[in-house]
Design a protein around this motif. Structure first.
Motif, PDB file in Angstrom:
ATOM      1  N   ALA A  47       0.843  -1.208   0.000  1.00 33.76           N
ATOM      2  CA  ALA A  47       0.000   0.000   0.000  1.00 33.76           C
ATOM      3  C   ALA A  47       0.873   1.251   0.000  1.00 33.76           C
ATOM      4  N   SER A  48       1.945   1.184   0.779  1.00 34.34           N
ATOM      5  CA  SER A  48       2.827   2.348   0.880  1.00 34.34           C
ATOM      6  C   SER A  48       3.504   2.645  -0.469  1.00 34.34           C
ATOM      7  N   GLU A  65       2.343   1.813  -3.408  1.00 29.25           N
ATOM      8  CA  GLU A  65       1.298   2.317  -4.333  1.00 29.25           C
ATOM      9  C   GLU A  65       1.071   3.806  -4.105  1.00 29.25           C
ATOM     10  N   THR A  66       0.964   4.176  -2.822  1.00 29.92           N
ATOM     11  CA  THR A  66       0.746   5.596  -2.486  1.00 29.92           C
ATOM     12  C   THR A  66       1.905   6.433  -3.004  1.00 29.92           C
ATOM     13  N   GLU A  67       3.120   5.897  -2.856  1.00 28.15           N
ATOM     14  CA  GLU A  67       4.290   6.650  -3.302  1.00 28.15           C
ATOM     15  C   GLU A  67       4.262   6.837  -4.818  1.00 28.15           C
ATOM     16  N   ARG A  68       3.770   5.831  -5.530  1.00 27.35           N
ATOM     17  CA  ARG A  68       3.692   5.953  -6.985  1.00 27.35           C
ATOM     18  C   ARG A  68       2.710   7.061  -7.373  1.00 27.35           C
ATOM     19  N   VAL A  69       1.611   7.161  -6.585  1.00 22.74           N
ATOM     20  CA  VAL A  69       0.653   8.250  -6.843  1.00 22.74           C
ATOM     21  C   VAL A  69       1.339   9.596  -6.591  1.00 22.74           C
ATOM     22  N   THR A  70       2.090   9.680  -5.476  1.00 28.04           N
ATOM     23  CA  THR A  70       2.824  10.921  -5.161  1.00 28.04           C
ATOM     24  C   THR A  70       3.772  11.280  -6.303  1.00 28.04           C
ATOM     25  N   LYS A 126       1.927  12.599  -9.263  1.00 27.59           N
ATOM     26  CA  LYS A 126       1.522  13.997  -9.031  1.00 27.59           C
ATOM     27  C   LYS A 126       2.716  14.936  -9.193  1.00 27.59           C
ATOM     28  N   ASP A 155       9.941   6.143  -9.942  1.00 23.41           N
ATOM     29  CA  ASP A 155       8.714   5.365 -10.139  1.00 23.41           C
ATOM     30  C   ASP A 155       9.072   3.910 -10.479  1.00 23.41           C
TER      31      ASP A 155
END
Lengths: 186, 553
Positions: free
Chosen positions: B314-315, B317-322, B325, B522
């Motif tokens: 999960a962490s 995945e969140t970092e990939r979103v960051t 962005k 990424d």
């Protein structure tokens, strides 16, 4: 002609494909070098701009001096350190005839520069002829880890022409008591 | 001098005159020296405070070697390497700054990219022989690097042995350790070099820089020891890594790895848990997330292992979103705004800035990005050009104000203000009052006070006499000032346009590097995610097999 065209068309296409491939490979090979060359050109242009701006700075300084600070009424105050290890200067506030005119909070680089013999122009402005009082408030940390705040005043007479006041800060062992001396030059 | 003359009396007038004639050149020389010293000091302060243009202005007409050295440095800072080189060559043949000039010449040779190694070696040899203090240490370090890069490690070692303990010696030994680490099968030489570097870094006069270097050295030593399966040694190095440094997360990860290798999974997970508090941008943090799951797995807590792997997934995945962005922001706002400027902006109070810096994801990516030399150069270019643009904008504003002020002063002179006779009468009256008072004063303080007042009145009288002449030339002088202001304004606008154009080019180049960096980050996260998913798959497979063996459905 038509027969020739039939022969040359595939050859031409093959040639174009080959050229495109070679170009692509070549481009891929030289791309990092190309980027470096672009960066070098940009750096050269930036250097030229910096040199021009430095030259322009001289012109602007002279203009500013002529417009803002007529030599006859000009007063400048400078700060130097005599003992280079005795005191870590934090701030200086300067008052002319009780009006605050300058204050400065020192960075490590500025302090290191003063310790290496740098001279800071704390203030430049205009004053009428006659007697004036300069007051400086200094806060510093002495070599024996004491925090000190000192207030010093100096009376001086503004004469025609440029006046320069040099404020020298000293703090000598063993007590590292800050001492400020003033010197006036024409 | 005049007071001295008065004391000797009129009969000694000729003697005084003779003395004045004898000492006048000396006095004039002293004044010139004092002015030169003042200007040199001003130039040094301007250069050290990041204002090389002002330093150039102060040193324009100076001829002392000290002033020339400051000028050469200012010329280098403003990109005028050719003139800087001329001055430095002059100083290299001079008396006092041959060492400093030689080191700067070596820098110039490398910067101009025309170095075959020989010329910079020649300059460095002079610098190592003649320079003092920090300059000499730096020159020796550079000389050692030349030998090391040429593969002569023994020669590099001999040079390093002559450097005084401190930052430069520590850097030299760190680089030697990297070479030994790559070449040797046995880590002992590299570890010895790192131990020496650690001892040297303790003597660094800049404590913050020394501490940062020390952290890096400890992590390197720990990594090397771990790689060669000397876990106790690795732990002893890594335990000393301070908690507030860029290398801390990597140190914590390696510390956990060494503990885990010794079978102490519980302590290992504590280290990894601490590493996980840092942003994923730092080296070692993603591995610490994975390590936690692995630790539970090896300790036999399979349920917690699964949870830890899911949390890691999960962490990531969140970092990939960051990161996505961040890439969007770089495309929209440019890398300089999105990555550099925004990382500076924070609602945190300034006094908390130090403790929070390392835990901000944006700052973490900026620090990681700035590890690359190309990134540093690209950011420096944009920062320099932005500063130049702002400087030009300020100059433009000031010149517009000057222009208006000059135009206002160009009008006709108010006759009431000029009334010269009235002022002359006032001065005369005041002078008479001073004369009258002179006979009545008794104390030296009163006498001095009267002398001061008389002197000021005399100065005012002189100024008043010059007033007509000054008024007559007023408009001519102001017209000339106006023309100079207009010319300067035109040059400032030209320079501002050039700075803006070059900044756009520099920003485009920076954006390209930054987007490539974000893409690489990424990819790193994708790789970590793949590994996590593999772990989860293995774990579930193992659990399923166990269930089958137990006969559970």
């Amino acid at each position: 002609m038509i027969a020739g065209a039939h022969v040359t068309e595939p050859v031409g296409r093959r040639f174009r494909v080959a050229v495109a491939t070679v170009t692509a490979v070549f481009t891929a090979l030289i791309l990092p070098v190309g980027q470096a060359a672009i960066a070098d050109t940009l750096d050269e242009e930036i250097d030229r701009l910096k040199a021009d701006v430095a030259d322009l700075g001289q012109t602007l300084y002279e203009l500013e001096e002529d417009v803002l600070h007529p030599a006859d009424t000009q007063v400048a105050v400078f700060l130097t350190l005599r003992d280079r290890e005795g005191l870590e200067l934090d701030t200086v506030e300067l008052y002319l005839n009780d009006a605050p005119v300058a204050s400065h909070l020192y960075t490590e680089r500025e302090l290191a520069s003063l310790k290496k013999g740098g001279v800071q122009r704390l203030y430049i402005g205009n004053l009428p002829h006659g007697t004036h009082q300069l007051k400086a408030i200094l806060t510093a940390r002495s070599a024996n880890e004491r925090f000190v705040r000192r207030e010093v005043t100096h009376d001086f007479r503004k004469r025609p022409g440029q006046s320069r006041l040099q404020m020298t800060l000293d703090a000598r062992a063993p007590d590292y008591e800050p001492v400020v001396s003033f010197q006036e030059w024409k | 001098m005049m007071a001295f003359g008065h004391r000797l009396g009129n009969n000694s007038g000729m003697f005084v005159l003779a003395l004045m004639l004898v000492f006048m050149p000396v006095l004039a020389g002293a004044t010139v020296d004092t002015r030169q010293a003042l200007r040199t000091g001003l130039a040094r302060f301007a250069l050290d405070s990041g204002n090389p243009a002002e330093a150039l202005r102060h040193t324009r007409a100076l001829s002392t070697e000290e002033a020339l050295l400051v000028r050469a440095r200012a010329l280098m800072a403003t990109g005028n390497n050719k003139d800087a080189r001329d001055l430095l060559e002059q100083l290299a043949g001079g008396q006092y700054y041959r060492g400093d000039a030689s080191l700067l010449l070596a820098d110039l040779v490398v910067a101009d990219g025309e170095d075959g190694g020989e010329e910079s070696r020649r300059h460095l040899e002079v610098a190592t022989e003649l320079a003092h203090g920090e300059t000499r240490q730096q020159a020796l370090y550079r000389m050692a690097e030349l030998h090391r890069e040429a593969g002569h490690t023994d020669r590099a070692g001999r040079v390093l042995a002559s450097i005084e303990p401190g930052y430069w010696a520590a850097l030299g030994y760190m680089n030697m350790a990297a070479d030994f680490g790559r070449r040797d099968l046995n880590p002992s030489r590299a570890l010895v070099a790192l131990r020496v570097a650690l001892a040297m870094s303790e003597k660094d006069t800049d404590s913050r820089r020394g501490q940062e270097l020390r952290s890096r050295l400890l992590v390197r030593a720990g990594h090397l020891a771990h790689k060669h399966e000397d876990y106790d040694k690795a732990i002893s190095f890594l335990e000393k890594v301070p908690l507030e440094s860029y290398s801390t997360p990597q140190g914590l990860y390696l510390h956990g790895l060494a503990l885990s290798a010794k079978g102490n999974h519980r302590a290992a997970m504590q280290s990894w848990h601490r590493a996980r508090k840092y942003p994923l941008a730092y080296p070692g943090v993603a591995n610490a997330w994975l390590g936690t799951g692995r630790g539970y797995d090896l300790s036999g807590y399979l349920g917690q292992a699964g949870e830890a792997y899911l949390a890691a997934s999960a962490s990531f995945e969140t970092e990939r979103v960051t990161l996505r962005k961040l890439a969007d922001q770089i495309r929209n706002k440019g890398a300089y705004r999105a990555l550099v400027m925004d990382a500076r902006d924070s609602s945190a109070e300034w006094f908390l800035a130090d403790s929070r810096t390392l835990t901000q994801p944006r700052t973490a990516y900026l620090l990681r990005f700035m590890e690359q030399r190309r990134a540093q150069e690209a950011v420096n270019r944009v920062a320099d050009l932005e500063q130049l643009g702002q400087q030009m904008a300020q100059h433009e504003d000031s010149l517009s104000v000057f222009r208006n002020a000059i135009l206002e002063r160009m009008g006709p002179v108010d006759e009431r203000m000029v009334g010269r006779e009235r002022y002359e009468e006032e001065i005369e009256a005041l002078t008479e009052r001073i004369s009258a008072l002179r006979s009545r004063v008794t104390s030296p303080a009163q006498q001095q006070s009267l002398r001061g007042a008389a002197s000021t009145l005399s100065d005012l009288k002189t100024s008043l006499r010059k007033l007509d002449q000054r008024l007559a030339s007023k408009n001519q002088r102001l017209t000339e000032l106006l023309a100079r202001t207009d010319r300067a304004l035109e040059r400032v606008r030209g320079a501002r346009d050039r700075a803006a154009r070059l900044q756009a080019e520099a920003e485009a180049a920076l954006d390209e590097i930054a987007l490539a960096f974000v893409k690489a980050q990424d990819d790193r996260m994708t790789f970590a995610l793949d590994r996590t998913e593999q772990r989860i798959a293995h774990l579930y497979e193992y659990l399923a097999l166990q269930n089958i063996e137990r006969g559970d459905p």
